[in-house]
Structure formats: C-alpha cells, structure tokens
Scaffold this motif. Structure first.
Motif, PDB file in Angstrom:
ATOM      1  N   GLY A 243      25.283  49.327  29.259  1.00 40.40           N
ATOM      2  CA  GLY A 243      26.382  48.772  29.795  1.00 40.40           C
ATOM      3  C   GLY A 243      27.143  49.359  30.805  1.00 40.40           C
ATOM      4  O   GLY A 243      28.222  48.910  31.297  1.00 40.40           O
ATOM      5  N   THR A 371      12.363  42.419  29.942  1.00 40.92           N
ATOM      6  CA  THR A 371      13.291  42.975  29.275  1.00 40.92           C
ATOM      7  C   THR A 371      14.217  43.729  30.080  1.00 40.92           C
ATOM      8  O   THR A 371      13.834  44.404  31.234  1.00 40.92           O
ATOM      9  CB  THR A 371      12.665  44.096  28.122  1.00 40.92           C
ATOM     10  OG1 THR A 371      14.068  44.446  27.397  1.00 40.92           O
ATOM     11  CG2 THR A 371      11.972  45.214  28.670  1.00 40.92           C
ATOM     12  N   CYS A 372      15.398  43.743  29.745  1.00 39.70           N
ATOM     13  CA  CYS A 372      16.509  43.833  30.768  1.00 39.70           C
ATOM     14  C   CYS A 372      17.803  43.988  30.036  1.00 39.70           C
ATOM     15  O   CYS A 372      18.185  43.812  29.059  1.00 39.70           O
ATOM     16  CB  CYS A 372      16.616  42.985  31.659  1.00 39.70           C
ATOM     17  SG  CYS A 372      17.315  41.340  31.214  1.00 39.70           S
ATOM     18  N   GLY A 373      18.768  44.823  30.617  1.00 41.66           N
ATOM     19  CA  GLY A 373      20.162  45.277  30.143  1.00 41.66           C
ATOM     20  C   GLY A 373      20.868  43.952  30.566  1.00 41.66           C
ATOM     21  O   GLY A 373      20.748  43.152  31.261  1.00 41.66           O
TER      22      GLY A 373
HETATM   23  C1  FMN Z   1      13.650  47.442  31.330  1.00 42.91           C
HETATM   24  C2  FMN Z   1      14.209  48.169  30.193  1.00 42.91           C
HETATM   25  C3  FMN Z   1      13.236  48.853  29.375  1.00 42.91           C
HETATM   26  C4  FMN Z   1      13.839  49.622  28.286  1.00 42.91           C
HETATM   27  N1  FMN Z   1      12.867  49.987  27.374  1.00 42.91           N
HETATM   28  C5  FMN Z   1      13.319  50.946  26.371  1.00 42.91           C
HETATM   29  C6  FMN Z   1      12.290  51.725  25.773  1.00 42.91           C
HETATM   30  O1  FMN Z   1      11.152  51.635  25.629  1.00 42.91           O
HETATM   31  N2  FMN Z   1      12.624  52.510  24.530  1.00 42.91           N
HETATM   32  C7  FMN Z   1      14.111  52.642  24.361  1.00 42.91           C
HETATM   33  O2  FMN Z   1      14.410  53.686  23.656  1.00 42.91           O
HETATM   34  N3  FMN Z   1      15.038  52.142  25.342  1.00 42.91           N
HETATM   35  C8  FMN Z   1      14.755  51.373  26.109  1.00 42.91           C
HETATM   36  N4  FMN Z   1      15.607  50.656  26.955  1.00 42.91           N
HETATM   37  C9  FMN Z   1      17.049  51.125  26.835  1.00 42.91           C
HETATM   38  C10 FMN Z   1      17.169  52.151  27.866  1.00 42.91           C
HETATM   39  O3  FMN Z   1      16.529  53.280  27.649  1.00 42.91           O
HETATM   40  C11 FMN Z   1      18.860  52.642  27.795  1.00 42.91           C
HETATM   41  O4  FMN Z   1      19.253  53.290  26.946  1.00 42.91           O
HETATM   42  C12 FMN Z   1      19.677  51.262  28.142  1.00 42.91           C
HETATM   43  O5  FMN Z   1      19.174  50.238  28.673  1.00 42.91           O
HETATM   44  C13 FMN Z   1      21.157  51.894  28.867  1.00 42.91           C
HETATM   45  O6  FMN Z   1      21.826  50.734  28.934  1.00 42.91           O
HETATM   46  P1  FMN Z   1      21.941  50.014  30.574  1.00 42.91           P
HETATM   47  O7  FMN Z   1      20.605  49.551  30.942  1.00 42.91           O
HETATM   48  O8  FMN Z   1      22.962  49.156  30.467  1.00 42.91           O
HETATM   49  O9  FMN Z   1      22.151  50.978  31.828  1.00 42.91           O
HETATM   50  C14 FMN Z   1      15.132  49.793  28.085  1.00 42.91           C
HETATM   51  C15 FMN Z   1      16.149  49.341  28.868  1.00 42.91           C
HETATM   52  C16 FMN Z   1      15.644  48.416  29.965  1.00 42.91           C
HETATM   53  C17 FMN Z   1      16.807  48.029  30.864  1.00 42.91           C
END
Ligand code: FMN
Length: 445
Positions: A243, A371-373
């Motif tokens: 976030g 998948t998305c934040g």
């Molecule tokens: C499209 C997407 C795929 C993600 N895939 C992984 C993953 O494969 N492994 C993991 O540890 N975190 C994954 N994450 C989490 C991110 O590495 C990160 O810690 C988190 O999304 C940061 O928050 P933000 O997206 O709000 O900036 C993913 C995040 C997104 C947006």
C-alpha cells in the motif's frame, strides 16, 4: 520536506536507494524490471516461481514439454504422487534465469530472487534446497524467502559457500512469525539481513485471513516489530510493504526508522512488467469495487486479485504433469480435489466450472490470475489517457524516480507518448506464441 532520496539503505558499507521492487511471480517482475531497479541504485526482484516455464520462454529450453512427455501417462489419474521434478533440470532452469539477469546487471543496485515456500513441488525440502542453492551458485545478490514461514530454509543452505555472503531476507506479516523464525534459526549464528514486513494491502498471497485482513494495519505491525527488535537489541533492517503508493508514503516509514520500502503495484503499469499489455489495461481500468481478496489459491492463503480474472471459475483440468508446483509432497493439491468434485457432480458436462479453487499454475502461467495490490484502482491517476481510450504505459525508470524524488503526495505524470511507442512489446507477443506451443500436448480440457 524530505524525499526518499534523502535516505539510504545500508548493508555494511554498501549504500542503496531505499526502494525495493518486490517479487511478482510468474515473471511479472521480469529480469528487465529488476535490472532497471538495480541500475537506478535500488533493489529489484526476479521470482523463481515456475522457473521452468520462464526458462522455456526466455531461453527456448523445453523443460515443460519434457516433464509433460515424461508424465503424460498420468494425465487422467487423480493421484499425482508419481509426478516429480527432475532436480538437475530444476537447477539448470534456475541457473538460466538467475545467471542471465546477474550477467546483465549494471549499476550499483542489487538483484534478489523471491522464493515462495508454498511452491512445494511434490518434494518440498529437496526442491527448495535446489532452488536456493542454484540461485546462490548463479551469483544472485540475495534471496527473499516468502509465502510461508521458511523455518527450515536456512538449514537447507547452511553449508553453501555463499550462506554468509549473500543477503538473505524473509517476509513476515506479524511479530509472531518473525519471532518463530529467529528462534528456529538462532543456531546458525546468522540473522536475516533484512525483514520485509508485508501488510494487508499487498498484492499476491496475503499473510492474513480472508475475514480479518482489513482489521490489520501495516504501520501498527511495523511499530510492534520495531519495538521488539529494539528491546532485544537486534539490528535488522526493516522494510515495510503493502500500500505504499507515493514517495511521501515511503518517507513516512523511512522517517520513523524503516530501512527501505518494498513496492510493487505501481510497477505493474510499466513497460518492463511481464503482464501482457491488455492485462495492464485491466489494471488501469479497475475501480476499487473490482478488486477482491478471495481463497481460490490452492495454497490455502488469501490472495488479492481483480474480480474479472479469467482464473476465477475456470474449470481447467489439473496440469500437474506439466507444472505441479503446488503438489504438497504426497501428490495432492486442493485444486485437484475441487476439480474432481465438480467432475463427479456433473458427469455429462463438457465444460465444468470450479468456483472455490483455481489451477493456479495454469492460471499464473497464462496471466489469467490478475493478482494485484489494493491500490491498483489508483494506477489510472499515475498516467495519461491516450486518444483511443487506453492508458499510457510507464517506464520503470519513471516510476522509480517518482518514488525517489516526489514530495507532498505528488505523483508525476509521464511525458506524453505516441500510441506507437506503447504498442505491445515483443515479449508479450512471444508469450502468445509460446502459449500455443507449450500446451500442444492438449493438457487443457
Ligand atoms: C502482481 C503482483 C504479484 C505479486 N507476486 C508476489 C510473489 O510472487 N511473491 C511475493 O512474495 N510477493 C508477491 N507480491 C507482493 C509484492 O512483492 C509486494 O510485497 C507488495 O505487493 C507491495 O505492496 P504494493 O503492491 O502495494 O506496492 C505481488 C504483488 C503484486 C502486485
């Protein structure tokens, strides 16, 4: 007023821009994206999720075809216990992916690999040992252990010559998880080099329950962990994630003692991101109501995604003979159970729908699980709308620099670009072609 560039992440004598681009499997955080983050002085992540698929796409290897050919006899069998990864080939694929990115690295930053423990690959310990060792052999700067507690991961590589020189970090979502890890790994005389504290607004799998994720707050979790580390006199850099959407959001953590921030969502809108361009447009278009946290991942973890993800309700026949990354060590995956239940309930149906679980390997491979934040609905505010109604893709450099230098909650729009520049890039076209080639064994229903 401070900006992110007023701070530095310190690993010993090494100083980095305190921006970590988080791992996004399966090749959403591409080598190109990670290389840009490193070139700009921060840390970029690749991911080793479905590394054989990634190697096939990038290096024209045929690991997936080979595995499917070997286990084709088992496709109709619901018992997948016989379907094992060839560890030599797994090491080779990891070496291809990691080795190539490390060779291409320029600048003062670092490249880490995100390694999800939940990829149990029908032999959890053996495959994880190979994944970790092969990444170290191939020269990776660091490994981020994620999606699972990884309590035994240090033990798997304690004898590796790079065990003390490579940066090893973990992702936790609670103080309790960190305490467990530290207790279990105290005997190695080696603390994690960093701890990513991931809150409930992140993308991918979440370390929170489907019903209670909204009750948690990243800042509260980070503060609790900071107090604990202080009381125990443990000096481990903390990296909040989830976030953090603007440079000012990042500064608010850096000012209160965080060593860096980990961000991901804003980089899904970049040209270097591995999502197909038309999926990037879905991310741009999304409103807050289009995003949900659900339990369709067979890992048992809650996962955030767009409600329009084709993975939701797809009735794909389990593709474990080709992939099998989520088989638990006894040939089971929650999706196989759900799929078989639906087949039994609709014996005459040509096509079935499975709502409660998805074949995550197939879905991630085909970029069908969006998948998305949580903040994905704000991406549209970070760019320009083009004449044809689509949104302009950004460069990784633009987003990185915006985090690094912006103040006052501002987000810089990109320079205006012509449509032609944002036409689907070669990588995305290649994805389309390989999709057909790789699945030519007809593993889909
Ligand atoms: C499209 C997407 C795929 C993600 N895939 C992984 C993953 O494969 N492994 C993991 O540890 N975190 C994954 N994450 C989490 C991110 O590495 C990160 O810690 C988190 O999304 C940061 O928050 P933000 O997206 O709000 O900036 C993913 C995040 C997104 C947006």
């Amino acid at each position: 007023m401070k900006c992110v560039d007023d701070f530095r992440l310190r690993f010993g004598r090494q100083e980095l821009v305190p921006i970590v681009v988080g791992g996004m499997g399966v090749d959403i955080s591409t080598a190109e994206l990670a290389l840009e983050a490193a070139r700009l002085g921060g840390i970029g992540h690749i991911s080793d999720a479905m590394v054989k698929t990634v190697s096939d796409r990038r290096f024209k290897t045929d690991f997936v075809k080979g595995k499917l050919k070997r286990y084709k006899f088992n496709v109709a069998n619901s018992d997948k216990s016989a379907v094992l990864f060839d560890l030599g080939r797994l090491a080779e694929a990891t070496h291809n992916h990691v080795g190539q990115v490390m060779q291409a690295k320029r600048g003062n930053g670092l490249i880490f690999v995100n390694c999800m423990e939940k990829l149990t690959m029908n032999a959890p310990r053996e495959t994880l040992r190979v994944r970790l060792s092969a990444a170290l052999d191939a020269g990776i700067d660091g490994i981020t252990l994620s999606a699972g507690l990884h309590l035994g991961s240090f033990a798997l590589i304690a004898d590796h010559p790079r065990f003390r020189d490579a940066k090893l970090g973990i992702i936790v979502s609670s103080l309790r998880a960190l305490q467990l890890f530290l207790r279990k790994n105290a005997r190695f005389g080696r603390l994690p080099d960093y701890v990513v504290v991931e809150g409930p607004l992140a993308g991918g799998h979440l370390g929170f329950g489907i019903d209670d994720w909204a009750k948690y707050d990243l800042r509260v979790i980070v503060t609790g962990i900071q107090q604990y580390l202080h009381a125990e006199k443990l000096d481990i850099p903390l990296i909040p994630a989830g976030g953090i959407f603007t440079g000012s959001d990042a500064v608010s953590y850096l000012e209160t003692g965080a060593a860096a921030v980990q961000v991901a969502t804003r980089f899904t809108a970049t040209r270097e991101c591995g999502l197909p361009d038309k999926v990037k447009q879905e991310y741009f278009k999304a409103s807050e109501e289009d995003i949900e946290v659900n339990m369709i991942s067979p890992t048992g973890y809650a996962m955030r995604m767009l409600k329009g993800s084709p993975a939701i309700g797809a009735g794909t026949r389990p593709n474990c003979e080709a992939y099998g990354y989520l088989l638990d060590g006894s040939g089971n995956c929650a999706y196989i159970t759900a799929y078989n239940r639906e087949v039994a309930a609709h014996p005459k149906a040509k096509k079935i729908s499975v709502m409660d679980k998805t074949c995550l390997c197939t879905a991630m491979r085909n970029f069908d699980c969006w998948t998305c934040g949580h903040n994905t609905y704000r991406l549209k505010d970070t760019t320009r709308r083009l004449a044809d109604g689509t949104y302009q893709l950004l460069s990784t450099e633009h987003v990185f620099r915006d985090y690094q230098f912006s103040i006052d909650q501002k987000i810089a729009l990109p320079p205006e670009s012509s449509l032609a520049e944002d036409a689907p890039n070669r990588l995305n076209q290649a994805h389309g072609k390989l999709e057909n080639a790789e699945l030519s064994y007809g593993a889909k229903p």
